[in-house]
Design an enzyme around this catalytic site. Sequence first.
Site, PDB file in Angstrom:
ATOM      1  N   LYS A   1      38.283  32.658  29.831  1.00  0.00           N
ATOM      2  CA  LYS A   1      38.520  33.231  31.154  1.00  0.00           C
ATOM      3  C   LYS A   1      40.016  33.204  31.437  1.00  0.00           C
ATOM      4  O   LYS A   1      40.705  32.242  31.057  1.00  0.00           O
ATOM      5  CB  LYS A   1      37.749  32.404  32.189  1.00  0.00           C
ATOM      6  CG  LYS A   1      37.810  32.928  33.617  1.00  0.00           C
ATOM      7  CD  LYS A   1      36.901  32.079  34.507  1.00  0.00           C
ATOM      8  CE  LYS A   1      36.892  32.508  35.949  1.00  0.00           C
ATOM      9  NZ  LYS A   1      35.968  31.699  36.770  1.00  0.00           N
TER      10      LYS A   1
ATOM     11  N   SER B   1      32.536  34.364  39.393  1.00  0.00           N
ATOM     12  CA  SER B   1      33.817  34.963  39.075  1.00  0.00           C
ATOM     13  C   SER B   1      34.070  35.155  37.585  1.00  0.00           C
ATOM     14  O   SER B   1      34.956  35.924  37.214  1.00  0.00           O
ATOM     15  CB  SER B   1      34.937  34.116  39.668  1.00  0.00           C
ATOM     16  OG  SER B   1      34.988  32.839  39.052  1.00  0.00           O
TER      17      SER B   1
ATOM     18  N   SER C   1      30.215  30.153  39.311  1.00  0.00           N
ATOM     19  CA  SER C   1      30.910  31.223  38.585  1.00  0.00           C
ATOM     20  C   SER C   1      30.623  31.342  37.112  1.00  0.00           C
ATOM     21  O   SER C   1      31.026  32.332  36.494  1.00  0.00           O
ATOM     22  CB  SER C   1      32.413  31.082  38.765  1.00  0.00           C
ATOM     23  OG  SER C   1      32.772  31.695  39.969  1.00  0.00           O
TER      24      SER C   1
END
Length: 472
Positions: free
Chosen positions: A76, A151, A175
């Site tokens: 990420k 996210s 997330s």
Amino acid sequence: MKKFNSLKEIRTLIDQKKTSLPDLLEYYFNQISAKQQLNAFNEVFFASARAQAVEVQKKLDLGTAGKLAGMVIGIKDNICYTNHRVSASSKMLDGFVSPYSATVVQRLLSEDAVIIGRLNCDEFAMGGSNETSYFGPVKNALDEERVSGGSSGGSAVAVQADFCLAALGTDTGGSVRQPAAFCGCIGMKPTYGRISRYGVIAYASSFDQVGTITSSISDAALLLEVLAGADEHDSTVSKEVVPVYSALADSGKKYKIAVLKETLESEVLDPEIKIAILAAIEKLKVQGHTVDYVSFDLLAYLVPTYYVLTTAEASSNLSRYDGVHFGYRNTEATNLNSLYKLSRSEGFGEEVKRRILLGTFVLSAGYYDAYYQKAQKVRRLISEKTTALLQEYDILLSPVAPTPPFKIGENTADPLVMYMADIYTVLASLSGIPAIAIPLGNNTEGLPLSLQMMTGSFKEEVLFSLSDTFLN
Ligand code: GLN
């Protein structure tokens, strides 16, 4: 090549010389370029990944390779990697190059994983649909008009669309679990303090935790084994011994499971998700586990408590982005004050600004007791209630998200609608306990459905064992 679902499958083929790591990497590069419109990557690390693949292949040939050799993994874009850019999907950090690596990155590399690139996410990990990213939304590979979840949306779609075998995400309030659920993958959030946060861009430090998105339980277990454990750079990491998770999966044990009744009775829950979860409960019973329905009467307090505390922590963490130390700087400012104001107003997106304002408000004199301190107290009650349930039961069971992946743009007009969708995931975050999202097949429209299981702190092996028997 076909889609690989676990490192074991890949290692077998590499060991039989039916493929090589450099070839596998090129396959993933081709996959990424064929489906660029999904917008999963903020950057593909072509050069460093190719160099690593060659090095690791040599070690594989010599029989000296580490536990993750053969694994191509994405990270990420809020996880630092030396001499690589990291942006948290924000204009504020666009162009910033990290001078050091996160502990999780170092651990991946020392076990010979190949890092293929940095994955799109909500700006500073604030969001649940990947629509707050400065680089645009990530599209769900099953239906490109729908969100990936967030996210860690890029991380989930990268695994879903076969751009890499596994991905790291971060989970502050869901997330990792929610995008995994929206993309039909396995999303694992470990206990708070199980994995180092050193080198992970902070959102809400008493909640943030690195997690994994994979297609198999065996990869989730193996990754946790590599990533977990004490770190001198992060004093909040537990010194608790790291079990050999990869050897524990599928122990065949029978567990006591508590279904959180109110989560299934909630009006916001999509009927098809409810039906799928009821069917999963029947399957768990048939597999020999005990299932009881228990009441969790604090459900209505979870989202407000989570948002008071996380916005407060975010407003403090994000104060470092001032246009002076690093990142975006306005060039027309005439004095220090206007430099701060203009840089922050232009560098941050709408959602991040909303949260900084909210967080500053709940921490301000006159409101601190009424909001921040009160939320701290409610957090303790929630955590005590959860711990009490986990004295009696091994597992708490609930949905992951109240709906399947929604259409891009559908929920952006009202931030409260988006926040309320976190209703099932923030419990584990407020209590610091581990939780996993596992796939339950697709609904009648072909969209993924998912189940969440939570357990006591530092008992991740229970989640692996139960999910492995459940999925097989
Ligand atoms: N959707 C939640 C939020 O916006 C969770 C985000 C996260 O876990 N990083 O805060």
